[in-house]
Write a protein that holds these residues in place. Structure first.
Motif, mmCIF file in Angstrom:
data_model
loop_
_atom_site.group_PDB
_atom_site.id
_atom_site.type_symbol
_atom_site.label_atom_id
_atom_site.label_comp_id
_atom_site.label_asym_id
_atom_site.label_seq_id
_atom_site.Cartn_x
_atom_site.Cartn_y
_atom_site.Cartn_z
ATOM 1 N N ILE A 84 0.825 -1.218 0.000
ATOM 2 C CA ILE A 84 0.000 0.000 0.000
ATOM 3 C C ILE A 84 0.856 1.265 0.000
ATOM 4 O O ILE A 84 0.527 2.246 -0.633
ATOM 5 N N ASN A 85 2.007 1.206 0.663
ATOM 6 C CA ASN A 85 2.886 2.384 0.712
ATOM 7 C C ASN A 85 3.770 2.485 -0.532
ATOM 8 O O ASN A 85 4.752 3.209 -0.535
ATOM 9 N N ASN A 86 3.421 1.761 -1.620
ATOM 10 C CA ASN A 86 4.121 1.741 -2.902
ATOM 11 C C ASN A 86 5.529 1.162 -2.836
ATOM 12 O O ASN A 86 6.329 1.385 -3.724
ATOM 13 N N GLU A 87 5.841 0.425 -1.784
ATOM 14 C CA GLU A 87 7.128 -0.264 -1.700
ATOM 15 C C GLU A 87 7.016 -1.625 -2.370
ATOM 16 O O GLU A 87 5.930 -2.156 -2.544
ATOM 17 N N GLU A 88 8.171 -2.184 -2.737
ATOM 18 C CA GLU A 88 8.197 -3.524 -3.316
ATOM 19 C C GLU A 88 7.707 -4.527 -2.274
ATOM 20 O O GLU A 88 7.837 -4.308 -1.077
ATOM 21 N N LEU A 89 7.169 -5.638 -2.742
ATOM 22 C CA LEU A 89 6.679 -6.671 -1.843
ATOM 23 C C LEU A 89 7.846 -7.464 -1.254
ATOM 24 O O LEU A 89 8.740 -7.881 -1.975
ATOM 25 N N THR A 90 7.804 -7.677 0.045
ATOM 26 C CA THR A 90 8.823 -8.506 0.691
ATOM 27 C C THR A 90 8.527 -9.975 0.394
ATOM 28 O O THR A 90 7.415 -10.330 0.003
ATOM 29 N N LYS A 92 8.191 -12.399 2.493
ATOM 30 C CA LYS A 92 7.153 -12.859 3.425
ATOM 31 C C LYS A 92 5.766 -12.455 2.933
ATOM 32 O O LYS A 92 4.827 -13.260 2.969
ATOM 33 N N LEU A 93 5.626 -11.236 2.453
ATOM 34 C CA LEU A 93 4.331 -10.760 1.962
ATOM 35 C C LEU A 93 3.934 -11.480 0.673
ATOM 36 O O LEU A 93 2.763 -11.810 0.478
ATOM 37 N N ARG A 94 4.898 -11.764 -0.211
ATOM 38 C CA ARG A 94 4.602 -12.490 -1.447
ATOM 39 C C ARG A 94 4.127 -13.908 -1.138
ATOM 40 O O ARG A 94 3.200 -14.411 -1.774
ATOM 41 N N ILE A 95 4.750 -14.562 -0.147
ATOM 42 C CA ILE A 95 4.323 -15.910 0.246
ATOM 43 C C ILE A 95 2.919 -15.861 0.839
ATOM 44 O O ILE A 95 2.059 -16.685 0.510
ATOM 45 N N LYS A 96 2.648 -14.873 1.689
ATOM 46 C CA LYS A 96 1.320 -14.725 2.294
ATOM 47 C C LYS A 96 0.259 -14.504 1.219
ATOM 48 O O LYS A 96 -0.801 -15.131 1.248
ATOM 49 N N ARG A 97 0.548 -13.650 0.229
ATOM 50 C CA ARG A 97 -0.387 -13.407 -0.872
ATOM 51 C C ARG A 97 -0.639 -14.687 -1.655
ATOM 52 O O ARG A 97 -1.761 -14.977 -2.057
ATOM 53 N N SER A 98 0.409 -15.443 -1.897
ATOM 54 C CA SER A 98 0.297 -16.675 -2.663
ATOM 55 C C SER A 98 -0.592 -17.696 -1.949
ATOM 56 O O SER A 98 -1.447 -18.334 -2.565
ATOM 57 N N VAL A 99 -0.403 -17.833 -0.647
ATOM 58 C CA VAL A 99 -1.234 -18.757 0.139
ATOM 59 C C VAL A 99 -2.692 -18.291 0.122
ATOM 60 O O VAL A 99 -3.609 -19.096 -0.101
ATOM 61 N N LEU A 100 -2.915 -17.003 0.323
ATOM 62 C CA LEU A 100 -4.287 -16.484 0.312
ATOM 63 C C LEU A 100 -4.937 -16.622 -1.064
ATOM 64 O O LEU A 100 -6.132 -16.906 -1.168
ATOM 65 N N LYS A 101 -4.155 -16.421 -2.118
ATOM 66 C CA LYS A 101 -4.685 -16.591 -3.474
ATOM 67 C C LYS A 101 -5.112 -18.037 -3.701
ATOM 68 O O LYS A 101 -6.159 -18.309 -4.280
ATOM 69 N N THR A 102 -4.300 -18.965 -3.211
ATOM 70 C CA THR A 102 -4.632 -20.382 -3.350
ATOM 71 C C THR A 102 -5.904 -20.716 -2.569
ATOM 72 O O THR A 102 -6.786 -21.420 -3.067
ATOM 73 N N ILE A 103 -6.022 -20.178 -1.374
ATOM 74 C CA ILE A 103 -7.228 -20.402 -0.563
ATOM 75 C C ILE A 103 -8.448 -19.773 -1.227
ATOM 76 O O ILE A 103 -9.540 -20.339 -1.217
ATOM 77 N N SER A 104 -8.261 -18.604 -1.854
ATOM 78 C CA SER A 104 -9.400 -17.932 -2.488
ATOM 79 C C SER A 104 -9.981 -18.748 -3.636
ATOM 80 O O SER A 104 -11.139 -18.561 -4.008
ATOM 81 N N LEU A 105 -9.190 -19.675 -4.188
ATOM 82 C CA LEU A 105 -9.710 -20.571 -5.218
ATOM 83 C C LEU A 105 -10.867 -21.414 -4.687
ATOM 84 O O LEU A 105 -11.800 -21.730 -5.423
ATOM 85 N N LYS A 125 -6.660 -7.145 0.110
ATOM 86 C CA LYS A 125 -7.177 -6.569 1.352
ATOM 87 C C LYS A 125 -6.396 -7.060 2.577
ATOM 88 O O LYS A 125 -5.977 -6.267 3.410
ATOM 89 N N PHE A 126 -6.183 -8.385 2.662
ATOM 90 C CA PHE A 126 -5.511 -8.947 3.830
ATOM 91 C C PHE A 126 -4.008 -8.650 3.856
ATOM 92 O O PHE A 126 -3.405 -8.648 4.930
ATOM 93 N N CYS A 127 -3.407 -8.412 2.696
ATOM 94 C CA CYS A 127 -1.954 -8.167 2.645
ATOM 95 C C CYS A 127 -1.621 -6.683 2.443
ATOM 96 O O CYS A 127 -0.452 -6.323 2.331
ATOM 97 N N ASN A 128 -2.659 -5.843 2.365
ATOM 98 C CA ASN A 128 -2.455 -4.413 2.140
ATOM 99 C C ASN A 128 -1.607 -4.162 0.897
ATOM 100 O O ASN A 128 -0.581 -3.479 0.940
#
Length: 140
Positions: A84-90, A92-105, A125-128
């Motif tokens: 959200i603060n326009n910084e690159e994704l860490t 840890k955040l990329r892994i969290k997004r990936s897990v949530l994306k898989t769950i959203s399936l 939303k969950f990863c900002n």
């Protein structure tokens, strides 16, 4: 074209790539595994795993974790995810997004409606995170 539309087209491109690869491998190898059945309103359903599911998971997890969440579809549509603060994704955040994306399936109709109505996904939303337009090259 707005970012929401670009995200939809990027997903379609990615899914076409996955479908092509999955179809090629399905023709060569049979890896459909029935894991079980369940019944809803006297209707039996079989669930299991096949090439499509494996390639979907491999494709998105690989790009999410090792490709800074930029898939071939996103590169083609010139978009990427940032915090959200326009910084690159860490990592840890990329892994969290990936897990949530898989769950959203598992809740695809719900997650699709949320995206179409609001312009953001549940993992956004969950990863900002936010999607921005940016020039990409395939060599980066």
């Amino acid at each position: 074209m707005d970012v929401k539309t670009k995200r939809i087209f990027a997903l379609i491109i990615d899914l076409l790539i996955i479908a092509t690869i999955s179809t090629l491998f399905s023709g060569l190898f049979n890896i459909e595994k029935e894991l079980g059945t369940f019944t809803v309103f006297e209707q039996s359903f079989v669930y299991g795993i096949n090439w499509s599911v494996l390639f979907y998971l491999m494709y998105f997890i690989t790009f999410d974790v090792f490709g800074n969440s930029v898939t071939i579809g996103k590169q083609f549509m010139k978009i990427k995810f940032v915090a959200i603060n326009n910084e690159e994704l860490t990592l840890k955040l990329r892994i969290k997004r990936s897990v949530l994306k898989t769950i959203s399936l598992l809740f695809l109709p719900i997650s699709a409606v949320v995206f179409l109505l609001n312009g953001f996904s549940l993992e956004d939303k969950f990863c900002n995170t936010n999607t921005i337009e940016e020039l990409h090259s395939f060599s980066n």
